[in-house]
Design a protein around this motif. Structure first.
Motif, short mmCIF file in Angstrom:
data_model
loop_
_atom_site.label_atom_id
_atom_site.label_comp_id
_atom_site.label_asym_id
_atom_site.label_seq_id
_atom_site.Cartn_x
_atom_site.Cartn_y
_atom_site.Cartn_z
N LYS A 111 23.83 10.82 23.10
CA LYS A 111 23.56 12.28 22.49
C LYS A 111 24.83 12.64 21.69
N GLY A 112 24.75 12.54 20.30
CA GLY A 112 25.48 13.09 19.42
C GLY A 112 26.94 12.40 19.13
N LEU A 113 27.18 11.52 19.79
CA LEU A 113 28.41 10.70 19.69
C LEU A 113 28.57 9.99 18.42
N ASP A 114 29.69 10.11 17.80
CA ASP A 114 29.81 9.69 16.41
C ASP A 114 30.76 8.46 16.33
N PHE A 115 30.57 7.32 16.15
CA PHE A 115 31.26 6.23 15.93
C PHE A 115 31.08 5.60 14.53
N ASN A 116 32.59 5.20 14.14
CA ASN A 116 32.47 4.81 12.78
C ASN A 116 32.08 3.41 12.72
N GLU A 117 31.65 3.07 11.42
CA GLU A 117 31.07 1.62 11.03
C GLU A 117 30.17 1.10 12.15
N ILE A 118 29.41 1.72 12.82
CA ILE A 118 28.44 1.01 13.82
C ILE A 118 27.30 0.58 12.59
#
Length: 614
Positions: free
Chosen positions: A492-499
């Motif tokens: 829910k809502g977590l933002d991870f770079n370059e996934i």
């Protein structure tokens, strides 16, 4: 002995009953009808009756008839048991149901469930509900759009919304604004956004930020990775900045606004974003430093005592810890006028609804309420609109639809072959990769298997300590670990770079969770791949939801999914999504989310009964 004999002699003799007694004094039973006839004959024999006597006779006759009718009814009522009555009711209902079509029966069942859902109290504090306090006008703010935008015809605003596929509903909707500079955002924040390659607002920001700046209650719906965090954080930062510049806050004052999140990880991520934007603002000497408090479980609040010792502007929190802090009076909401709920469909659903009402009871004044989510079914929208004050609904795409920037690949994999096939899927793209599973034990098993195969993996789920969860997220975000295995807590809502790749090891029962999980990739305009494993253990209605979601997004539907028949399709007509979870493959009576909510309710009631048994 003599006294005993004397008593026996003196005892009175037993009565003797004569059954064939011919004595004339014996009076046989005479029925009421016979007595009436004899009375009538006697009156007639006296040479007729007067009108008064006749009336008395009729009255007596009616009374006797009524008594007989009452006796008959009472006798029939005693003979007719509840079981017989219930059988008659079921028989009548069966006859009525036989006349109805299958579609009509389904519609009636759905209507009953929806009516039960609508009967919930609206989202307000107990004090407001008890005193009947109702606000009719939204909060007034000092913000105004530029003159050329204020003078723009409504027809142009409508065309602009159509251009960006924005659906806006409500009264007196503020105009959309295409440029951040026209929103009157301070230059330090604009410069920070440009350095992070955020040049133009996304559709949800284009309409959502002006509505929030104008003080309107807001329901914001947009797909994952569309920039919702900026849309609700920026208005709160501007409100806090205005209050601080009017009169600086001192110890014990504030906060101006609260952002509620359903999970600690999401709250921590939002807190870091707010800190970054507030720091960028404070780099310019013209603007003061805004103080932000992170209020979540698993961390010591003493570490943030330096924030509590100053004036408090913004609080980012999870419900449980926030209630604890408010009850201990570490700070108050006496002057708080902004409340935002991220992933609002989860916040006001069964799990957190009572907590949200409890938090609202600490407010002492009218507040601006904003609800944001990627999946907000019609049920939650209707419930929220009843609770908000002249709300503006901003919807980008269908609520619950999948992100179109994600390539969805669904593969049939037997349960025993999942682990081996997982290694093959990891070869599709370079790291970082997220793997989702609904089972905590399975999350640990997957991580252990990957570590044995030489893959740098971390795991996160609800049973791990806060330190373990923070370490997993930090090491994954920094690139120290290539793979993160997670339960729904990270969806829910977590933002991870370059996934670039998300693997769903176990398909969740609720299609909402699937939409959130694949939304960890394809964010901010980038593309990504989502691979999902399904097999015979996956419920058929979940597969139907998945099938319709793939069709809606224009994705390839594998043959085993295409061959699934929807029983509703045979009835003809358009297929509408479930109003509870937004799934397209079932109706409300078969909703897995509703069933899960009922199961939780029953479990909580059983727990209360067990406690009360002492």
């Amino acid at each position: 002995m003599e006294s005993t004999k004397r008593r026996r002699i003196q005892r009175s003799p037993s009565p003797v009953y004569q059954l064939d007694n011919d004595d004339d004094s014996y009076q046989p039973y005479v029925s009421v009808t016979q007595r009436q006839q004899e009375k009538r004959a006697k009156l007639l024999s006296l040479g007729g009756t007067s009108s008064k006597a006749k009336k008395q006779e009729e009255a007596q006759e009616n009374e006797d008839d009524q008594n007989e009718e009452d006796l008959r009814r009472e006798r029939a009522r005693k003979e007719k048991t509840l079981l017989v009555e219930a059988q008659e009711v079921h028989r009548k209902k069966a006859i009525e149901d036989a006349k109805k079509t299958v579609e009509e029966k389904a519609e009636e069942a759905n209507a009953e469930i929806l009516e039960a859902i609508r009967s919930r109290r609206k989202l307000a504090s107990d004090l407001e509900l008890a005193k009947g306090i109702q606000y009719t006008e939204p909060l007034k703010t000092s913000w105004r759009p530029p003159a050329y935008i204020r003078g723009r015809p409504e027809a142009e605003n409508r065309l602009l919304r159509e251009k960006y596929h924005i659906l806006a509903e409500g009264d007196d909707i503020p105009p959309p604004i295409e440029h951040f500079s026209d929103m009157k955002i301070p230059d330090p924040i604009l410069s920070h956004l440009k350095t992070n390659r955020i040049v133009t607002p996304t559709p949800i920001q284009l309409q959502g930020i002006p509505a929030a700046f104008a003080g309107r209650d807001l329901i914001g719906i947009a797909f994952t990775g569309s920039g919702k965090t900026l849309a609700f954080c920026l208005p709160l930062i501007m409100m806090a900045l205005e209050e601080e510049m009017k009169l600086p806050f001192t110890r014990g004052e504030g906060p101006v606004g609260i952002i509620l999140c359903p999970s600690r990880e999401l709250a921590n991520q939002t807190y870091e974003n707010v800190l970054t934007w507030c720091s960028a603002l404070a780099h310019d000497r013209k603007y003061p430093q805004l103080n932000t408090l992170l209020c979540i479980g698993g961390i010591s609040m003493n570490e943030q005592s330096h924030v509590l010792n100053k004036g408090l502007h913004i609080v980012v929190a999870t419900p449980g810890r926030l209630i604890d802090m408010l009850e201990k009076k570490r700070f108050t909401l006496n002057n708080c006028k902004y409340l935002c709920m991220d992933e609002a469909d989860r916040m006001i659903d069964l799990g957190f609804e009572d907590d949200v009402r409890n938090i609202m009871s600490f407010f002492k004044r009218q507040r601006q309420t904003l609800l944001f989510s990627a999946t907000m079914p019609r049920k939650i929208q209707d419930f929220a609109q009843e609770s908000l004050i002249r709300p503006v609904l901003v919807n980008v795409g269908r609520a619950g639809a999948a992100n179109l920037d994600v390539l969805q690949v669904v593969e049939y994999v037997k349960q025993e072959a999942k682990m081996v096939y997982l290694l093959e899927c990891l070869q599709k793209t370079p790291p970082p990769v997220i793997i989702f599973s609904e089972n905590k034990n399975e999350v640990d098993d997957i991580q252990e298997y990957l570590l044995l195969k030489g893959v740098e993996a971390v795991a996160i789920h609800g049973s791990k300590t806060q330190e373990e969860r923070q370490y997993a997220i930090k090491s994954f975000k920094s690139g120290a670990k290539d793979v993160m295995v997670a339960s729904g807590v990270a969806s829910k809502g977590l933002d991870f770079n370059e996934i670039q790749h998300v693997i769903i090891f176990t398909m969740p029962k609720e299609i909402e969770d699937y939409v959130h999980q694949i939304g960890r990739t394809g964010r901010s305009g980038k593309t990504g791949i989502a691979t999902t494993f399904v097999n015979m253990n996956t419920p058929e209605q979940t597969l139907l939801d998945l099938k319709y979601l793939l069709i809606e997004a224009g994705q390839k539907v594998p043959p085993f999914l295409a061959s699934l028949d929807d029983p509703r399709a045979a009835q003809g007509g358009a297929l509408h999504g479930c109003p509870v979870c937004g799934g397209l493959g079932h109706v409300i009576s078969n909703c897995p989310k509703l069933n899960e909510n009922h199961r939780r309710q029953m479990a909580s009631h059983r727990g209360e009964d067990d406690k009360g048994g002492y």
